[in-house]
Scaffold this active site. Structure first.
Site, PDB file in Angstrom:
ATOM      1  CB  CYS A   2      -0.844   0.078   1.270  1.00  0.00           C
ATOM      2  SG  CYS A   2      -2.169  -1.151   1.332  1.00  0.00           S
ATOM      3  N   GLY A  28      -0.566   0.671  -5.021  1.00  0.00           N
ATOM      4  CA  GLY A  28      -1.918   0.174  -4.793  1.00  0.00           C
ATOM      5  C   GLY A  28      -2.905   0.835  -5.718  1.00  0.00           C
ATOM      6  CG  ASN A 102       3.086  -0.100   3.161  1.00  0.00           C
ATOM      7  OD1 ASN A 102       4.217   0.216   2.850  1.00  0.00           O
ATOM      8  ND2 ASN A 102       2.520  -1.189   2.677  1.00  0.00           N
ATOM      9  N   GLY A 103       1.647  -2.433   5.356  1.00  0.00           N
ATOM     10  CA  GLY A 103       2.311  -3.573   5.974  1.00  0.00           C
ATOM     11  C   GLY A 103       1.297  -4.654   6.292  1.00  0.00           C
ATOM     12  CE1 TYR A 244       6.291  -5.874 -10.453  1.00  0.00           C
ATOM     13  CE2 TYR A 244       5.321  -5.821  -8.266  1.00  0.00           C
ATOM     14  CZ  TYR A 244       5.187  -5.766  -9.635  1.00  0.00           C
ATOM     15  OH  TYR A 244       3.943  -5.597 -10.189  1.00  0.00           O
TER      16      TYR A 244
HETATM   17  P1  AMP Z   1       3.930 -14.491 -12.639  1.00  0.00           P
HETATM   18  O1  AMP Z   1       3.260 -14.399 -13.931  1.00  0.00           O
HETATM   19  O2  AMP Z   1       2.987 -14.967 -11.569  1.00  0.00           O
HETATM   20  O3  AMP Z   1       5.192 -15.287 -12.655  1.00  0.00           O
HETATM   21  O4  AMP Z   1       4.284 -13.002 -12.197  1.00  0.00           O
HETATM   22  C1  AMP Z   1       5.509 -12.432 -12.474  1.00  0.00           C
HETATM   23  C2  AMP Z   1       5.296 -11.013 -12.902  1.00  0.00           C
HETATM   24  O5  AMP Z   1       4.513 -10.309 -11.966  1.00  0.00           O
HETATM   25  C3  AMP Z   1       6.611 -10.305 -13.012  1.00  0.00           C
HETATM   26  O6  AMP Z   1       6.641  -9.724 -14.309  1.00  0.00           O
HETATM   27  C4  AMP Z   1       6.609  -9.241 -11.953  1.00  0.00           C
HETATM   28  O7  AMP Z   1       6.977  -8.000 -12.524  1.00  0.00           O
HETATM   29  C5  AMP Z   1       5.204  -9.171 -11.451  1.00  0.00           C
HETATM   30  N1  AMP Z   1       5.125  -9.272  -9.979  1.00  0.00           N
HETATM   31  C6  AMP Z   1       5.979  -9.825  -9.113  1.00  0.00           C
HETATM   32  N2  AMP Z   1       5.521  -9.759  -7.857  1.00  0.00           N
HETATM   33  C7  AMP Z   1       4.351  -9.147  -7.906  1.00  0.00           C
HETATM   34  C8  AMP Z   1       3.388  -8.771  -6.931  1.00  0.00           C
HETATM   35  N3  AMP Z   1       3.562  -9.054  -5.647  1.00  0.00           N
HETATM   36  N4  AMP Z   1       2.273  -8.127  -7.366  1.00  0.00           N
HETATM   37  C9  AMP Z   1       2.092  -7.870  -8.664  1.00  0.00           C
HETATM   38  N5  AMP Z   1       2.965  -8.203  -9.626  1.00  0.00           N
HETATM   39  C10 AMP Z   1       4.075  -8.838  -9.264  1.00  0.00           C
END
Ligand code: AMP
Length: 475
Positions: A2, A28, A102-103, A244
């Protein structure tokens, strides 16, 4: 996950809160809320959606006052109830209180049960309301916000950067391990606390420093005061903020995220070099890594995938089928840049494997001969309980697979994840400063059913250190 912000500014805060939240929108997209205070009345507005959609300009004019807080909320399945949208607002013994967080706490259930046993009711399903209850009980008993925050730091287990407004005074505190980011900035006529420094930049403010783990900040029209409430034996800044979550232009706990990611890109080349015609990012999350890889290797940086800028993050899609379709709409390959080529494709992480698998398919359809995948994080082995919305072990593709099994599953020519040592080296602090629970399965605090460390926390109650005292206070 968040984004939070708190501002005191003699010239009014609603527009500034809006801009700060705009800058934190990546943290978010599910909902957004602002509460302000003008000396007598709390003005509140919140809704589901992006900041720009929730707050038409006319609403901002109605949010009066020279102090306020704001929140952008990340979607987590099952809890997108309107009453959970933050800030949460309470009237309490003639006091007006708002809080945003946030957390994520890992002992919410026990704490909530304790309050319910004592006859208290809850109006939301958030852990934030539990924090508010502890604070209000203690403020009611002792009249001291510092004591209340001290009690929170003794009782709460988990990650929490919290901004709270009581009768127009803004308080901000960060858990003793400093898991989620939080920083302080100076504005022309006031101060701001925010999840990331980009929010301070958006207000044309001056970044002062991070809120220290275990610290309490108090801001009002007369200035700012800081108290070190608790000191833990180690820190645990979330590694995923660097990988990320945070914006690349943010400075978090002293490190420019962009710098960390370009270094990791360079390490990806050093650890697993390959002769390729070009290196391309999965935009936008892979871009900074690919720049670092190209710089270090001399392999040309190419754009092979174009991103539709008007789509949110694919995780927002609640089921697997929708997520798969979303990738196709979000990223379009450029066959003229890919046909017959051997390419290195870089992304920040593989979570479920959905994105990589679909993108590699698209790239091969567009004519790519070889797709060497390089990932800016080590394999994600375990869920996050401390604020990043990672799925269960069953859904994490790497929880029970070695790298080569994942490679086969996503049909990459080769696959390499950056090593944990190289990652920590790129962040540039000791391992005892970072939470790497999702990568190792060992967490920085006790979590039921998991392996966790037990930090030693010293409490230094009541010692005010006006260590920002050199800044001018407002009259
Ligand atoms: P996946 O398709 O499930 O392997 O998701 C990987 C992709 O989601 C990567 O391109 C990341 O940039 C993105 N990503 C990684 N962690 C998160 C997260 N917690 N929430 C949203 N996107 C994420």
């Amino acid at each position: 996950m968040c984004g939070i912000v708190g501002i005191v500014d003699a010239g009014g805060v609603s527009i500034q809160l809006y801009y700060a939240m705009y800058a934190l929108q990546h943290r978010g997209q599910e909902s957004a809320g602002i509460t302000t205070f003008d000396g007598t009345t709390l003005y509140k507005f919140k809704g589901q959606g992006l900041v720009a959609d929730v707050f038409p300009p006319a609403i901002l004019t109605d949010l009066k006052g020279s102090a306020g807080i704001g929140h952008v909320r990340y979607p987590t399945t099952g809890s997108n109830l309107p009453e959970n949208i933050q800030p949460l607002n309470f009237q309490f013994k003639d006091h007006s209180i708002s809080i945003a967080h946030n957390g994520n706490l890992v002992n919410t259930k026990e704490l909530r049960a304790e309050f319910e046993q004592a006859g208290q009711i809850f109006t939301t399903t958030t852990d934030t309301e539990v924090i508010a209850r502890i604070l209000m009980d203690e403020i009611s008993a002792t009249g001291s916000v510092e004591d209340a925050v001290n009690l929170c730091m003794r009782r709460l287990r988990g990650s929490y950067s919290v901004v709270m407004m009581i009768d127009g005074i803004i308080y901000a505190f960060r858990d003793p391990l400093g898991i989620k980011p939080f920083c302080i900035g100076k504005l022309a006529n006031g101060y701001v606390v925010a999840s990331e420094s980009v929010a301070v930049d958006a207000l044309n403010g001056t970044f002062l420093r991070d809120v220290k783990p275990g610290e309490l900040i108090r801001m009002d029209k007369d200035g700012i005061q800081c108290t070190q409430v608790a000191v833990a034996s180690f820190r645990a800044h979330c590694i995923f903020e660097y990988i990320y979550f945070a914006r690349a232009d943010s400075v978090i706990d002293g490190k420019l995220v962009y710098e960390v990611r370009t270094k990791i890109g360079g390490k990806l080349f050093e650890e697993a070099p390959v002769a390729a015609d070009g290196v391309l990012p999965v935009p936008d999350s892979g871009t900074t890594y690919a720049i670092g890889y190209a710089r270090r290797s001399g392999v040309p940086y190419i754009e092979g995938l174009m991103k539709n800028r008007y789509m949110g993050r694919t995780f927002i899609m609640p089921n697997q089928k929708q997520r798969e379709n979303a990738v196709r709409i979000k990223l379009n390959p450029i066959p003229a840049h890919l046909a017959g080529k051997s390419v290195v494709m870089i992304d920040d992480s593989i979570v479920r494997g959905t994105t990589s698998r679909r993108i590699i398919d698209l790239m091969r359809d567009a004519g790519a001969r070889e797709v060497h995948v390089r990932i800016g994080s080590p394999q994600i082995k375990a869920p996050c309980y401390l604020g990043v919305d990672f799925p269960t072990r069953e859904e994490l593709i790497a929880s029970d697979k070695i790298e080569d099994e994942v490679r086969k599953s996503i049909a990459a020519t080769t696959l390499h994840h950056v090593s944990l040592d190289a990652l920590i080296g790129a962040v540039g602090c000791g391992r005892d400063q970072l939470c790497v629970g999702c990568l190792t399965g060992c967490y920085p605090l006790p979590i039921d059913g998991e392996v966790g460390m037990v930090p030693h926390v010293d409490f230094v109650a009541g010692t005010y250190q006006a260590d920002l005292g050199s800044f001018e206070t407002e009259s």
